[in-house]
Design a protein around this motif. Structure first.
Motif, PDB file in Angstrom:
ATOM      1  N   ALA A 118       0.854  -1.186   0.000  1.00 49.18           N
ATOM      2  CA  ALA A 118       0.000   0.000   0.000  1.00 49.18           C
ATOM      3  C   ALA A 118       0.890   1.235   0.000  1.00 49.18           C
ATOM      4  CB  ALA A 118      -0.884   0.000   1.237  1.00 49.18           C
ATOM      5  N   THR A 119       0.303   2.366  -0.277  1.00 53.48           N
ATOM      6  CA  THR A 119       1.041   3.624  -0.157  1.00 53.48           C
ATOM      7  C   THR A 119       1.112   3.993   1.321  1.00 53.48           C
ATOM      8  OG1 THR A 119       0.264   4.363  -2.320  1.00 53.48           O
ATOM      9  CG2 THR A 119       1.121   6.045  -0.823  1.00 53.48           C
ATOM     10  N   VAL A 120       2.310   3.979   1.849  1.00 55.12           N
ATOM     11  CA  VAL A 120       2.512   4.370   3.245  1.00 55.12           C
ATOM     12  C   VAL A 120       3.688   5.338   3.309  1.00 55.12           C
ATOM     13  CG1 VAL A 120       1.596   2.213   4.198  1.00 55.12           C
ATOM     14  CG2 VAL A 120       4.041   2.403   3.740  1.00 55.12           C
ATOM     15  N   LYS A 121       3.603   6.265   4.205  1.00 57.84           N
ATOM     16  CA  LYS A 121       4.714   7.196   4.448  1.00 57.84           C
ATOM     17  C   LYS A 121       4.710   7.523   5.926  1.00 57.84           C
ATOM     18  CE  LYS A 121       6.702  11.632   2.988  1.00 57.84           C
ATOM     19  NZ  LYS A 121       8.064  11.041   2.872  1.00 57.84           N
ATOM     20  N   SER A 122       5.631   6.924   6.628  1.00 58.14           N
ATOM     21  CA  SER A 122       5.701   7.125   8.075  1.00 58.14           C
ATOM     22  C   SER A 122       7.048   6.611   8.557  1.00 58.14           C
ATOM     23  CB  SER A 122       4.569   6.359   8.773  1.00 58.14           C
ATOM     24  OG  SER A 122       4.680   6.492  10.170  1.00 58.14           O
ATOM     25  N   GLY A 123       7.767   7.470   9.265  1.00 58.79           N
ATOM     26  CA  GLY A 123       9.086   7.063   9.726  1.00 58.79           C
ATOM     27  C   GLY A 123       9.972   6.673   8.565  1.00 58.79           C
ATOM     28  N   SER A 124      10.579   5.489   8.638  1.00 58.94           N
ATOM     29  CA  SER A 124      11.462   5.042   7.570  1.00 58.94           C
ATOM     30  C   SER A 124      10.706   4.346   6.431  1.00 58.94           C
ATOM     31  CB  SER A 124      12.523   4.092   8.146  1.00 58.94           C
ATOM     32  OG  SER A 124      11.913   3.062   8.893  1.00 58.94           O
ATOM     33  N   ALA A 125       9.406   4.292   6.519  1.00 63.61           N
ATOM     34  CA  ALA A 125       8.606   3.664   5.463  1.00 63.61           C
ATOM     35  C   ALA A 125       8.098   4.722   4.486  1.00 63.61           C
ATOM     36  CB  ALA A 125       7.422   2.921   6.070  1.00 63.61           C
ATOM     37  N   ASP A 126       8.388   4.497   3.214  1.00 62.64           N
ATOM     38  CA  ASP A 126       7.875   5.385   2.166  1.00 62.64           C
ATOM     39  C   ASP A 126       7.792   4.576   0.885  1.00 62.64           C
ATOM     40  OD1 ASP A 126       7.163   7.284   0.355  1.00 62.64           O
ATOM     41  OD2 ASP A 126       8.854   8.635   0.760  1.00 62.64           O
ATOM     42  N   THR A 127       6.589   4.147   0.549  1.00 60.23           N
ATOM     43  CA  THR A 127       6.428   3.223  -0.577  1.00 60.23           C
ATOM     44  C   THR A 127       5.966   3.913  -1.851  1.00 60.23           C
ATOM     45  OG1 THR A 127       4.150   2.740   0.077  1.00 60.23           O
ATOM     46  CG2 THR A 127       5.871   1.282   0.954  1.00 60.23           C
ATOM     47  N   ALA A 128       5.914   5.222  -1.838  1.00 61.18           N
ATOM     48  CA  ALA A 128       5.337   5.938  -2.992  1.00 61.18           C
ATOM     49  C   ALA A 128       5.940   5.488  -4.322  1.00 61.18           C
ATOM     50  CB  ALA A 128       5.511   7.441  -2.815  1.00 61.18           C
ATOM     51  N   LYS A 129       7.252   5.286  -4.338  1.00 56.94           N
ATOM     52  CA  LYS A 129       7.914   4.975  -5.609  1.00 56.94           C
ATOM     53  C   LYS A 129       7.757   3.513  -6.019  1.00 56.94           C
ATOM     54  CE  LYS A 129      11.439   8.579  -5.337  1.00 56.94           C
ATOM     55  NZ  LYS A 129      12.879   8.880  -5.127  1.00 56.94           N
ATOM     56  N   ILE A 130       7.372   2.655  -5.111  1.00 62.51           N
ATOM     57  CA  ILE A 130       7.325   1.230  -5.479  1.00 62.51           C
ATOM     58  C   ILE A 130       5.917   0.695  -5.659  1.00 62.51           C
ATOM     59  CG2 ILE A 130       9.518   0.787  -4.314  1.00 62.51           C
ATOM     60  CD1 ILE A 130       7.750  -0.855  -2.235  1.00 62.51           C
ATOM     61  N   VAL A 131       4.918   1.477  -5.291  1.00 60.21           N
ATOM     62  CA  VAL A 131       3.550   0.960  -5.382  1.00 60.21           C
ATOM     63  C   VAL A 131       3.191   0.591  -6.827  1.00 60.21           C
ATOM     64  CG1 VAL A 131       1.119   1.655  -5.228  1.00 60.21           C
ATOM     65  CG2 VAL A 131       2.647   2.002  -3.283  1.00 60.21           C
TER      66      VAL A 131
END
Ligand code: ZN
Length: 332
Positions: free
Chosen positions: A231-244
Motif C-alpha cells: 500500500a502507499t505508506v509514508k511514516s518514519g522510515s517507510a515510504d512506498t510511494a515509488k514502489i507501489v
C-alpha cells in the motif's frame, strides 16, 4: 502464520484490505473477460492481461485461472530477439551451478538484473521465539522481528516450503541470466532474519525485483494463491510511494504466470477473485525501496492445497511461474 509479522490472523482473512474501490472495478472486469474468452484464448488473455499497459492498473483485467496447455512457458512473454525460457523452462536441473566453482553466468533476458528472493520465515524460528518476538521498527509501527509461519496438518513447515521454492526460483532466474540473492539459506542462521533485515537486503542489492515467498494458514476450504502488494505508506522510515506502481505490475505478472504454470486459481477467500490484495501492515513491504511483492502460494491448512504444496513437482511449477512473471516484469 500467513504473514511475516502479524499475530495469528482471523480465519476469514478479514485483516486484508479487500474493499478498496479498485477491487470492485477489477472484479467486474474479470467477470466480463471470463465470460467472453473461449478456453483456447485463455493463455492469450493472461498474457495481455499482464502487459502492463495501464498507468494505474485500472484498465487491466485481473488474473484468471487458465489451462496450462494454453500457452507454453516459452511463449508467455516472448519478444523478438530473445530466447526466453527454452533453456530453463521446466527442467529442475536447468541452470544449476556448481557451488565449488564460479560458473559463468547464463546469458538471457535477465542478464544484468538483480532479483532478491526472500524465503518466508525460518525453520529455526520455532525454537527461537524470544528472538523473533523482539520488536522492530517498520516505519508505520513496531512489530515482531519475524514469525514462525504455518504448517500443513501433517507438519510440513511453511519455512521448508518457502526455502524449497526459493531455491528452485533462484535456479530458474539464474538460467535467465539474473543475479539472485536469497535473504537467507538453509542452515546459515538459527532464526530470522528480521523483517527489517529482509527488506534491507533487497534495498542494498538495489534489486530490480524482490519476491517474498510464503504459503497461507487459514481454515480448510479456503484455497488458491494470492499476491500481496504494498500500500502507499509514508511514516518514519517507510515510504512506498515509488514502489507501489511497479510492485503492482510485478504482482500482476506473477499472478498470471503462476496461475498458468500451476493451474491454481486465485484465492477464493480474499481479493475478490483477482489473486491480488494490498496491505499496509507488512514491514517487508513498507520498508522496501525496490519493487516487491509477497506471494502466498496456497493454503497449507486445506487438504487439496496441501497436496500441491507438498509435491516437489508442483513446487517446480510454482517456481517457474514466479520466474516467468519476473521475466515478464523485467522486460524479457
Ligand atoms: Zn508466511
Amino acid at each position: 502464520m500467513r504473514n511475516d509479522n502479524s499475530p495469528p490472523p482471523p480465519e476469514s482473512g478479514s485483516s486484508i484490505s479487500t474493499d478498496r474501490p479498485w477491487f470492485t472495478r477489477r472484479s467486474t472486469l474479470v467477470v466480463g473477460v471470463a465470460a467472453l474468452a473461449p478456453a483456447a484464448l485463455a493463455g492469450w488473455v493472461l498474457t495481455q492481461a499482464f502487459a502492463g499497459s495501464g498507468p494505474d492498473g485500472q484498465a487491466r483485467p485481473a488474473p484468471l485461472p487458465a489451462s496450462h496447455s494454453a500457452l507454453s512457458p516459452g511463449q508467455r512473454d516472448a519478444k523478438p530477439g530473445s530466447t526466453p525460457s527454452e533453456s530453463a523452462s521446466t527442467s529442475p536441473g536447468a541452470g544449476t551451478s556448481s557451488p565449488a566453482a564460479a560458473p559463468a553466468p547464463a546469458k538471457g533476458p535477465l542478464t544484468g538484473r538483480t532479483v532478491v528472493v526472500d524465503p518466508g520465515h525460518n525453520t529455526g524460528n520455532f525454537k527461537h521465539t524470544d528472538e523473533i518476538d523482539q520488536q522492530v521498527d517498520i516505519g508505520t509501527n513496531r512489530k515482531e522481528c519475524d514469525t514462525t509461519g504455518t504448517t500443513t496438518n501433517s507438519g510440513y513447515m511453511e519455512a521448508e516450503f518457502t526455502m524449497d521454492v526459493s531455491k528452485r526460483l533462484r535456479t530458474a532466474l539464474e538460467a535467465q541470466g539474473a543475479k539472485v540473492v536469497l535473504t537467507h539459506e538453509t542452515g546459515d542462521r538459527a532464526w530470522g532474519p528480521c523483517i527489517t533485515e529482509r527488506a534491507r537486503i533487497g534495498n542494498e542489492a538495489k534489486a530490480d525485483a524482490v519476491v517474498s515467498v510464503h504459503a497461507d494458514g487459514v481454515s480448510a476450504g479456503n484455497r488458491g494463491f494470492h499476491i500481496i502488494l504494498p500500500a502507499t505508506v509514508k511514516s518514519g522510515s517507510a515510504d512506498t510511494a515509488k514502489i507501489v506502481g511497479p510492485s503492482r505490475e510485478l504482482g500482476e505478472r506473477i499472478a498470471g504466470n503462476f496461475a498458468r504454470a500451476t493451474g491454481s486459481a486465485p484465492a477464493n477467500y480474499l481479493g475478490s477473485g483477482t489473486g491480488l490484495v494490498v496491505r499496509d501492515d507488512l514491514g517487508g513491504l513498507n520498508l522496501s525501496t525496490q519493487p516487491k511483492v509477497f506471494i502466498e502460494c496456497g493454503n497449507m491448512r486445506d487438504a487439496k492445497d496441501a497436496a500441491q504444496l507438498t509435491s516437489p513437482e508442483w513446487r517446480q511449477k510454482a517456481a517457474q511461474g514466479i520466474a516467468d512473471g519476473i521475466v515478464g516484469f523485467l522486460g524479457g
